[in-house]
Write a protein that holds these residues in place. Structure first.
Motif, mmCIF file in Angstrom:
data_model
loop_
_atom_site.group_PDB
_atom_site.id
_atom_site.type_symbol
_atom_site.label_atom_id
_atom_site.label_comp_id
_atom_site.label_asym_id
_atom_site.label_seq_id
_atom_site.Cartn_x
_atom_site.Cartn_y
_atom_site.Cartn_z
ATOM 1 N N ASP A 1 0.820 -1.204 0.000
ATOM 2 C CA ASP A 1 0.000 0.000 0.000
ATOM 3 C C ASP A 1 0.860 1.263 0.000
ATOM 4 O O ASP A 1 0.521 2.252 -0.660
ATOM 5 C CB ASP A 1 -0.919 0.006 1.231
ATOM 6 C CG ASP A 1 -1.990 -1.063 1.167
ATOM 7 O OD1 ASP A 1 -2.294 -1.519 0.044
ATOM 8 O OD2 ASP A 1 -2.513 -1.450 2.231
ATOM 9 N N GLN A 2 1.965 1.227 0.723
ATOM 10 C CA GLN A 2 2.858 2.383 0.734
ATOM 11 C C GLN A 2 3.442 2.627 -0.653
ATOM 12 O O GLN A 2 3.500 3.773 -1.125
ATOM 13 C CB GLN A 2 3.989 2.162 1.744
ATOM 14 C CG GLN A 2 3.527 2.139 3.196
ATOM 15 C CD GLN A 2 4.678 1.937 4.155
ATOM 16 O OE1 GLN A 2 5.836 2.140 3.814
ATOM 17 N NE2 GLN A 2 4.363 1.520 5.388
ATOM 18 N N LYS A 3 3.862 1.556 -1.301
ATOM 19 C CA LYS A 3 4.409 1.695 -2.650
ATOM 20 C C LYS A 3 3.356 2.245 -3.615
ATOM 21 O O LYS A 3 3.664 3.057 -4.491
ATOM 22 C CB LYS A 3 4.930 0.349 -3.146
ATOM 23 C CG LYS A 3 6.195 -0.127 -2.444
ATOM 24 C CD LYS A 3 6.665 -1.457 -3.023
ATOM 25 C CE LYS A 3 7.969 -1.906 -2.361
ATOM 26 N NZ LYS A 3 8.442 -3.207 -2.896
ATOM 27 N N ALA A 4 2.114 1.787 -3.438
ATOM 28 C CA ALA A 4 1.040 2.253 -4.314
ATOM 29 C C ALA A 4 0.783 3.741 -4.134
ATOM 30 O O ALA A 4 0.560 4.476 -5.107
ATOM 31 C CB ALA A 4 -0.241 1.464 -4.026
ATOM 32 N N ARG A 5 0.821 4.222 -2.885
ATOM 33 C CA ARG A 5 0.599 5.653 -2.637
ATOM 34 C C ARG A 5 1.735 6.492 -3.203
ATOM 35 O O ARG A 5 1.514 7.557 -3.772
ATOM 36 C CB ARG A 5 0.464 5.912 -1.128
ATOM 37 C CG ARG A 5 -0.781 5.384 -0.476
ATOM 38 C CD ARG A 5 -2.062 5.944 -1.096
ATOM 39 N NE ARG A 5 -2.509 5.159 -2.230
ATOM 40 C CZ ARG A 5 -3.051 5.641 -3.321
ATOM 41 N NH1 ARG A 5 -3.191 6.934 -3.475
ATOM 42 N NH2 ARG A 5 -3.444 4.861 -4.304
ATOM 43 N N ILE A 6 2.957 6.027 -3.043
ATOM 44 C CA ILE A 6 4.098 6.764 -3.599
ATOM 45 C C ILE A 6 4.017 6.797 -5.119
ATOM 46 O O ILE A 6 4.237 7.840 -5.756
ATOM 47 C CB ILE A 6 5.426 6.126 -3.139
ATOM 48 C CG1 ILE A 6 5.591 6.316 -1.618
ATOM 49 C CG2 ILE A 6 6.607 6.748 -3.873
ATOM 50 C CD1 ILE A 6 6.772 5.580 -1.037
ATOM 51 N N ALA A 7 3.664 5.669 -5.720
ATOM 52 C CA ALA A 7 3.540 5.606 -7.181
ATOM 53 C C ALA A 7 2.418 6.515 -7.671
ATOM 54 O O ALA A 7 2.521 7.122 -8.746
ATOM 55 C CB ALA A 7 3.283 4.164 -7.612
ATOM 56 N N ALA A 8 1.348 6.604 -6.886
ATOM 57 C CA ALA A 8 0.215 7.425 -7.301
ATOM 58 C C ALA A 8 0.592 8.901 -7.414
ATOM 59 O O ALA A 8 0.023 9.640 -8.219
ATOM 60 C CB ALA A 8 -0.937 7.269 -6.303
ATOM 61 N N HIS A 9 1.544 9.336 -6.614
ATOM 62 C CA HIS A 9 1.940 10.751 -6.619
ATOM 63 C C HIS A 9 3.272 10.981 -7.323
ATOM 64 O O HIS A 9 3.802 12.093 -7.295
ATOM 65 C CB HIS A 9 2.006 11.265 -5.179
ATOM 66 C CG HIS A 9 0.717 11.093 -4.438
ATOM 67 N ND1 HIS A 9 -0.404 11.824 -4.727
ATOM 68 C CD2 HIS A 9 0.355 10.237 -3.448
ATOM 69 C CE1 HIS A 9 -1.400 11.442 -3.940
ATOM 70 N NE2 HIS A 9 -0.961 10.479 -3.152
ATOM 71 N N ALA A 10 3.793 9.938 -7.959
ATOM 72 C CA ALA A 10 5.110 10.046 -8.590
ATOM 73 C C ALA A 10 5.128 11.054 -9.729
ATOM 74 O O ALA A 10 6.122 11.763 -9.932
ATOM 75 C CB ALA A 10 5.556 8.668 -9.096
ATOM 76 N N ASP A 11 4.021 11.147 -10.495
ATOM 77 C CA ASP A 11 3.985 12.096 -11.612
ATOM 78 C C ASP A 11 4.169 13.529 -11.126
ATOM 79 O O ASP A 11 4.956 14.301 -11.679
ATOM 80 C CB ASP A 11 2.664 11.970 -12.370
ATOM 81 C CG ASP A 11 2.636 10.758 -13.290
ATOM 82 O OD1 ASP A 11 3.715 10.150 -13.480
ATOM 83 O OD2 ASP A 11 1.559 10.409 -13.792
ATOM 84 N N ASN A 12 3.419 13.891 -10.074
ATOM 85 C CA ASN A 12 3.538 15.244 -9.535
ATOM 86 C C ASN A 12 4.946 15.503 -9.002
ATOM 87 O O ASN A 12 5.523 16.575 -9.222
ATOM 88 C CB ASN A 12 2.522 15.455 -8.411
ATOM 89 C CG ASN A 12 1.131 15.762 -8.936
ATOM 90 O OD1 ASN A 12 0.979 16.218 -10.066
ATOM 91 N ND2 ASN A 12 0.141 15.502 -8.129
ATOM 92 N N VAL A 13 5.494 14.526 -8.303
ATOM 93 C CA VAL A 13 6.844 14.671 -7.739
ATOM 94 C C VAL A 13 7.860 14.896 -8.852
ATOM 95 O O VAL A 13 8.695 15.811 -8.785
ATOM 96 C CB VAL A 13 7.228 13.436 -6.903
ATOM 97 C CG1 VAL A 13 8.710 13.489 -6.520
ATOM 98 C CG2 VAL A 13 6.372 13.355 -5.641
ATOM 99 N N LEU A 14 7.797 14.052 -9.883
ATOM 100 C CA LEU A 14 8.773 14.143 -10.970
ATOM 101 C C LEU A 14 8.643 15.458 -11.727
ATOM 102 O O LEU A 14 9.644 16.116 -12.034
ATOM 103 C CB LEU A 14 8.588 12.963 -11.924
ATOM 104 C CG LEU A 14 9.568 12.902 -13.109
ATOM 105 C CD1 LEU A 14 11.008 12.818 -12.606
ATOM 106 C CD2 LEU A 14 9.255 11.715 -14.005
ATOM 107 N N ASN A 15 7.403 15.863 -12.026
ATOM 108 C CA ASN A 15 7.205 17.096 -12.780
ATOM 109 C C ASN A 15 7.731 18.305 -12.020
ATOM 110 O O ASN A 15 8.413 19.170 -12.582
ATOM 111 C CB ASN A 15 5.713 17.289 -13.079
ATOM 112 C CG ASN A 15 5.203 16.322 -14.120
ATOM 113 O OD1 ASN A 15 5.971 15.821 -14.930
ATOM 114 N ND2 ASN A 15 3.914 16.039 -14.094
ATOM 115 N N VAL A 16 7.424 18.370 -10.731
ATOM 116 C CA VAL A 16 7.798 19.553 -9.952
ATOM 117 C C VAL A 16 9.292 19.585 -9.654
ATOM 118 O O VAL A 16 9.958 20.605 -9.860
ATOM 119 C CB VAL A 16 6.987 19.608 -8.647
ATOM 120 C CG1 VAL A 16 7.491 20.720 -7.749
ATOM 121 C CG2 VAL A 16 5.515 19.799 -8.964
#
Length: 487
Positions: free
Chosen positions: A332-347
């Protein structure tokens, strides 16, 4: 020569991104690299970039873990009551929606962090803007301008920098400026009302029940990801068939882009046109842990204000704790991190690209030459009015330079020139924070990429729409300061 090239580099960057000839991340990297070669310092490009990265690395780390932290808080439902409350206040009326955006951004800005403000504001307001077919640059413009006025809080950064640079007390700068800043904030609310009226004329407005009734394919996800579910209603709706003000809107977002007429463009091509909301039944919710998450967030923001630890460290600890408590299972932790990875990478990618821009500006000496030229261009007769001059210069200089560059590099020079004509350093310092409403939309401010990224707005569209209103807000603050005898 460096002065001309510095202004040319900035102008080239702004023109290319506003005309959408280059993406911001490409422009932030390639344009300064070319100008670095043009000034004959290409061999030092690597050193300049590394220096820039070193200075912005803490900011990138803060944004990375702040996005994860607040993304998790959105997933677990911490802000759902805020979303529901705003929906009830707005009643699907575009005027209330835009004014609500300004009020929410101003309130959340009390924590002194722009990234936090934009994440919470966009998460709460984005679904309603999309559902009603409203222009998303209205949302980003109003949020950025309101946050810019509130950014002058002593713990927000600029006021503390001015106090440090001129060796005065931050309270002596901020407290007398409260009436002027209040006028600036009132102007933002008035601006939000006017922009909301314009949106109402364009699309009309619905009742709350009509706005929430599914009329097209609806994608319900937590911001940054989550389980998707679709509901399909009858009828096709677009954003172009609304009636005038005061009449029920006959259309909502559907397949429309949400673009406004004139200078209020909506989503970039290819953006998700579905209604993205917060599904009340999403599996990421943790209602039993609501008060834990609320307490953790309050403790985190309080620690930021009190500066108990560096902000990147606070968000790193907060994100780790939030993930561990809310999602004990590793998957579940990995899934939450992956879910927000796009925003993290873009910013974070944009922040490191901005490091190239700032590194070259500073390393080549362009910033110093530009500042010296501007200060030298001040007529001798303006000496007794150096506070006014400082306030006017704060608009372009804090837009084209970092706050550190302006407050530690330019402001002492302006204060020294003012002192020679009897102008106190406190007046100079107060005037220097007038330009912050415009500064928050600068391409050198990392938080603005959080705003446009989460809102799925092109940076060029945001810039073209927001700059004029933000500059006008800054002038209102400056004029109020002079009128009240503060500056």
């Amino acid at each position: 020569m460096l002065t001309v090239l510095g202004f040319a580099m900035i102008a080239t960057f702004l023109v290319l991104i506003m005309m959408k000839k280059m993406s911001p991340i490409a422009a932030l990297v390639l344009i300064p690299a070319l100008f670095c070669v043009a000034v004959g310092q290409g061999a030092q490009l690597g050193d300049y970039v590394i220096d820039g990265v070193e200075k912005l690395a803490p900011t990138a780390a803060m944004l990375m873990f702040a996005i994860v932290y607040f993304g998790v808080m959105i997933d677990v439902g911490l802000f759902d009551p805020i979303v529901r409350g705003i929906l009830r206040f707005c009643k699907a009326d575009p005027v209330r929606v835009v004014v609500g955006t300004a009020v929410l951004a101003a309130i959340v800005s009390l924590d002194g962090d722009g990234s936090t403000t934009f994440m919470i504001t966009v998460s709460a307001m984005y679904p309603l803007y999309k559902r009603l077919g409203m222009s998303l640059v209205v949302m980003t413009g109003v949020a950025a301008t309101a946050n810019g006025v509130m950014n002058t809080l002593p713990w927000g950064g600029p006021t503390a920098r001015a106090a440090t640079a001129l060796k005065v007390d931050a309270a002596d700068i901020f407290v007398p400026m409260i009436p002027a800043l209040a006028m600036g904030l009132l102007f933002v609310f008035a601006l939000a009302y006017v922009l909301g009226r314009r949106e109402r004329r364009r699309i009309g407005y619905l009742t709350l029940d009509e706005a929430l009734e599914p009329q097209t394919e609806t994608v319900l996800v937590a911001a940054g990801g989550g389980t998707k579910g679709a509901t399909t209603g009858s009828g096709s709706t677009t954003g172009s068939g609304a009636t005038g003000a005061g009449h029920p809107a006959t259309a909502t977002t559907g397949s429309g882009s949400g673009s406004g007429s004139g200078d209020a463009p909506g989503l970039p091509e290819g953006a998700d046109e579905g209604f993205r909301g917060l599904d009340p039944n999403r599996p990421t919710l943790r209602p039993r842990l609501y008060w834990f998450n609320a307490g953790l967030t309050v403790a985190l923001l309080t620690s930021m204000i009190l500066e108990l630890l560096p902000i990147p460290v606070l968000f790193l600890l907060g994100a780790a704790l939030a993930l561990t408590v809310n999602y004990p299972k590793m998957a579940d932790q990995k899934a939450r991190i992956a879910a927000h990875a796009d925003n993290v990478l873009n910013v974070t990618g944009m922040v490191f690209a901005a490091a190239v821009f700032t590194g070259v500006l500073t390393g080549t000496g362009m910033v110093k030459h530009m500042a010296d030229w501007l200060v030298g261009a001040i007529p001798e007769g303006m000496g007794p009015h150096m506070a006014l001059v400082t306030g006017l210069l704060s608009l372009p200089l804090t837009y084209f330079m970092s706050n550190d560059g302006f407050y530690f590099g330019v402001l002492p020079v302006l204060a020294e020139a003012g002192a020679a004509h009897g102008v106190s350093p406190l007046e100079i310092a107060r005037a220097s924070i007038a330009g912050q409403a415009l500064h928050m939309s600068s391409p050198l401010v990392p938080a603005v990429y959080v705003l446009v990224g989460m809102a799925k707005v092109e940076f060029g569209d945001h810039t073209r729409f927001t700059v004029k209103w933000a500059a006008l807000t800054s002038l209102v603050v400056l004029a109020a300061g002079i009128l009240f005898g503060i500056i």
